[in-house]
Enzyme design. Sequence first.
Site, short mmCIF file in Angstrom:
data_model
loop_
_atom_site.label_atom_id
_atom_site.label_comp_id
_atom_site.label_asym_id
_atom_site.label_seq_id
_atom_site.Cartn_x
_atom_site.Cartn_y
_atom_site.Cartn_z
N HIS A 259 -2.62 1.63 3.00
CA HIS A 259 -2.16 0.23 3.11
C HIS A 259 -2.64 -0.62 1.95
O HIS A 259 -2.12 -1.70 1.72
CB HIS A 259 -2.64 -0.37 4.44
CG HIS A 259 -1.93 0.21 5.63
ND1 HIS A 259 -0.94 -0.47 6.30
CD2 HIS A 259 -2.04 1.41 6.24
CE1 HIS A 259 -0.49 0.29 7.29
NE2 HIS A 259 -1.14 1.43 7.27
N ASP B 61 -3.57 -6.86 -4.00
CA ASP B 61 -3.20 -6.70 -2.60
C ASP B 61 -2.23 -5.53 -2.47
O ASP B 61 -1.30 -5.42 -3.29
CB ASP B 61 -2.52 -7.99 -2.11
CG ASP B 61 -2.87 -8.32 -0.67
OD1 ASP B 61 -3.09 -7.38 0.11
OD2 ASP B 61 -2.91 -9.51 -0.34
#
Length: 478
Positions: free
Chosen positions: A159, A377
């Site tokens: 992720h 991110d």
Amino acid sequence: MGRLIVVSNRVPVPDKDGNMPAGGLAVAVHAALQESGGIWFGWSGRSVEDNGTPGPVEHSRNGAIEYVLTDLSERDVDEYYSGFANRVLWPLFHCRIDLAEYSRRDKDGYFRVNRMFADRLMPLIEPDDIIWIHDYHLIPLADELRRRGVQNRIGFFLHIPWPPADILFATPIYDQILKSLSAYDLVGFQTDHDMDNYISCLIREGVGDRTADSPTAKEDPSRAKLSAYGRTFHAQTFGIGIETADFAALAAASTDTDTVLDMRRSMGGRDLIIGVDRLDYSKGIPNRIMAFERFLELNPDRVGNVTLLQVAPPSRSDVPEYRDMQAEVESLAGHVNGVMGRIDWTPIRYINQSVDRNSLAGLYREARVGLVTPLRDGMNLVAKEYVAAQDPDDPGVLVLSRFAGAARELKGAVLCNPYDSEQTARAIEWALSMTLEERRSRWRDMMDYLLVNDIQTWCTSYLAALERSAPPQTGSTE
Ligand code: GDG
């Protein structure tokens, strides 16, 4: 497809009335599990005193899904979770070598908990099951299962970003991390940049490369067949999505919650800019506040007319860097409010608490600008939620860091470099002054993309690729 076994550090278990936890990933994976039947395995979130045994495994059922939870000892939580996962892998994978605090003790705890997870999973696995393991806490799990003789298809999805080789190589056990991943049949990344960084690590280390029949990076940067450490496996990108249509409907229905009404009333017609992030150093909140201050300095006509609402619920407050960051953000926001504020206007409203999901959706819709400026991110779901929440007739503008995975997908966003406060300040001004026509056209592009590439698509395309991946091979990476 056989049964599905999902493994993640934490398991979103429905409450006692059977209500699913909110959040796209939980909803989509639950749907996949209900369809094929299966198990969701992971940590209960509880820690128990360390008496040498991890305690009993807890089973519960909801329709076709069985939840299997294990407690961790306080020592496990300290070493595996707060230690190696959150103080080595998280900073390193977000390119913060300066914050990575490696210790042999935590590394041993990380591998110990992964071995314990493997031991506890073994009796649950049937020959046709497909196993899907999530995130950086559990990288070694497939290798541990292979050592125990598991031949099933096993997939992994990361992720968070995968770092460039020189950064990964800064951790003493980078080779074990790389080797562990080759025990999977499919390694999923958020973006082609992450996958490219990963393959570069294999090549630089001289342990693996694309196979002769793999697409080259030029032919297809989103897919590769790899050979490393004696195994052949696949890597592919699957940018995670949100439940776009549902979130858009939620936002449209949340324009008059108490929180949203209070906000609108107190704004008195001023423009709202919104930032929403777990309080984490990867999210670039201090840089964002400085850029907002610069924006006010560069645009005196905006002083008194624009407010930044920063929602930042606390996160990982047992890790010292997070406590330090909380103090830094409070001090910076206080500084800007003190220097730039007026009797009747506070430039920054900083909320160090979680806001309920309905109100969050309504607040996104209320805001003229979504300011999403992480320093790094994996994807960033806030960016996607902000877009989905907009009023199609009068949408706001997304200002997005080029270092968020979402920047690879959301072509209608105004991109910025969060390290450059001058440029971010200009991006904010551009967003606020954009014509309705341009706002609509940028929003439409992004929304069309998000409606097609939602969380359901992410989940089904990952599982279809895992199903197609290399036929099971025996043996671990030893
Ligand atoms: C990791 C990766 C990747 C936040 N504050 C509140 C609240 N939130 C919700 C948001 C969003 C979620 O939390 C945050 O998701 P992000 O994707 O932005 O970030 P991470 O938590 O770091 O997630 C990331 C993600 O995994 C998925 O793969 O995109 O890159 O770091 O849904 O809405 N929700 C509510 N109140 C809040 O105050 N209700």
